[in-house]
Write an enzyme that holds these catalytic residues in place. Structure first.
Site, short mmCIF file in Angstrom:
data_model
loop_
_atom_site.label_atom_id
_atom_site.label_comp_id
_atom_site.label_asym_id
_atom_site.label_seq_id
_atom_site.Cartn_x
_atom_site.Cartn_y
_atom_site.Cartn_z
N SER A 68 45.76 40.41 47.74
CA SER A 68 44.83 40.14 48.84
C SER A 68 45.58 39.88 50.16
O SER A 68 46.76 39.51 50.16
CB SER A 68 43.95 38.94 48.50
OG SER A 68 43.29 39.15 47.28
N1 SAM Z 1 45.42 37.18 43.14
C1 SAM Z 1 46.08 38.46 43.01
C2 SAM Z 1 47.38 38.51 43.78
O1 SAM Z 1 47.73 37.52 44.44
O2 SAM Z 1 48.05 39.54 43.68
C3 SAM Z 1 45.19 39.60 43.41
C4 SAM Z 1 44.13 39.83 42.44
S1 SAM Z 1 43.32 41.38 42.55
C5 SAM Z 1 42.44 41.25 44.06
C6 SAM Z 1 42.08 41.13 41.29
C7 SAM Z 1 42.65 41.08 39.90
O3 SAM Z 1 41.61 40.77 38.98
C8 SAM Z 1 43.23 42.42 39.45
O4 SAM Z 1 44.56 42.24 39.07
C9 SAM Z 1 42.36 42.81 38.26
O5 SAM Z 1 43.04 43.53 37.27
C10 SAM Z 1 41.91 41.45 37.77
N2 SAM Z 1 40.71 41.45 36.91
C11 SAM Z 1 39.62 42.25 36.95
N3 SAM Z 1 38.75 41.90 35.99
C12 SAM Z 1 39.31 40.86 35.31
C13 SAM Z 1 38.89 40.04 34.21
N4 SAM Z 1 37.72 40.20 33.60
N5 SAM Z 1 39.72 39.06 33.81
C14 SAM Z 1 40.92 38.85 34.42
N6 SAM Z 1 41.36 39.59 35.45
C15 SAM Z 1 40.56 40.57 35.90
#
Ligand code: SAM
Length: 220
Positions: A68
């Site tokens: 993000s």
């Molecule tokens: N906070 C992260 C960073 O600092 O890099 C960015 C996160 S990214 C915007 C959203 C993340 O949520 C992705 O890595 C995605 O694979 C994960 N995600 C999606 N669905 C999920 C689930 N049900 N459980 C855990 N993670 C999930």
């Protein structure tokens, strides 16, 4: 491997990012600003994006996901009002950058990621830092932490149609949860406190996150 010159350049860019993207937009919790000064964002990006480490935007990290925008990471962290007494559940480890910021301020961070590959890379990224207070899980974060646990704070870094009941159940009384809530393509950042009367929610700002795909969120 980041060279000494590149390290020094990144340190200057990081200081500017803290001043111009965070402090200038109203982030003023000293612990949050200090964490952003301390954690090198470049180690969380794929090598081809290293030069964008301190840009004011999200950056691809693989598996169709993004790290993000720094301001949004800072805003969500500040709204959680963290201190060394807080155990935090994070949904969406992604690159591990937000995890590292949280672990710098809180007591312990429990972070869940859906993609094996992303979690492993995040763990390797964080291994460069002195942050022993993080537990990792690969799975569906919409169901909460797999073992029974109660958290002081919960942060979702992926979008959901509403706050899943298992997360509300795992939040301690008076605890805070922050999450992007809305559709797959547009959401409102919501901060909610757990009270005896249920969740008391506040809308913070419109945001656009990738979806949280799981049993209690958007369909996989
Ligand atoms: N906070 C992260 C960073 O600092 O890099 C960015 C996160 S990214 C915007 C959203 C993340 O949520 C992705 O890595 C995605 O694979 C994960 N995600 C999606 N669905 C999920 C689930 N049900 N459980 C855990 N993670 C999930």
């Amino acid at each position: 491997m980041v060279s000494i010159n590149a390290k020094a350049k990144h340190a200057v860019e990081r200081r500017k990012m803290v001043q111009h993207q965070l402090a200038a937009r109203g982030i003023n919790d000293p612990a949050v600003l200090e964490a952003f000064e301390d954690i090198p964002r470049e180690i969380f990006l794929p090598p081809q994006y290293e030069s964008q480490a301190y840009h004011d935007n999200p950056v691809p990290i693989g598996s169709g996901q993004t790290i993000s925008q720094p301001y949004i990471v800072a805003l969500m962290t500040e709204k959680l009002q963290l201190d060394k007494n807080c155990d935090v559940l994070e949904l969406g480890t992604g690159s591990g950058y937000q995890t590292a910021i949280l672990a710098t301020i809180a007591r312990r961070v429990y972070t869940i990621e859906r993609y094996n590959q992303l979690s492993e890379t995040a763990q390797a990224n964080i291994a460069h830092l002195d942050l022993p207070n993080i537990e990792y899980c690969i799975g569906d974060g919409s169901k909460g932490w797999p073992e029974h646990r109660r958290f002081d704070r919960i942060i979702a870094t992926a979008a959901m149609p509403k706050i899943p009941q298992p997360l509300i159940d795992q939040l301690k009384p008076d605890g805070l949860i922050i999450a992007p809530v809305g559709t797959m393509t547009a959401q409102e950042l919501i901060l909610a406190r757990k009270t005896d009367q249920g969740l008391k929610t506040h809308q913070i700002t419109p945001v656009r996150f990738v979806p949280l795909l799981g049993e209690y969120s958007f369909n996989e």
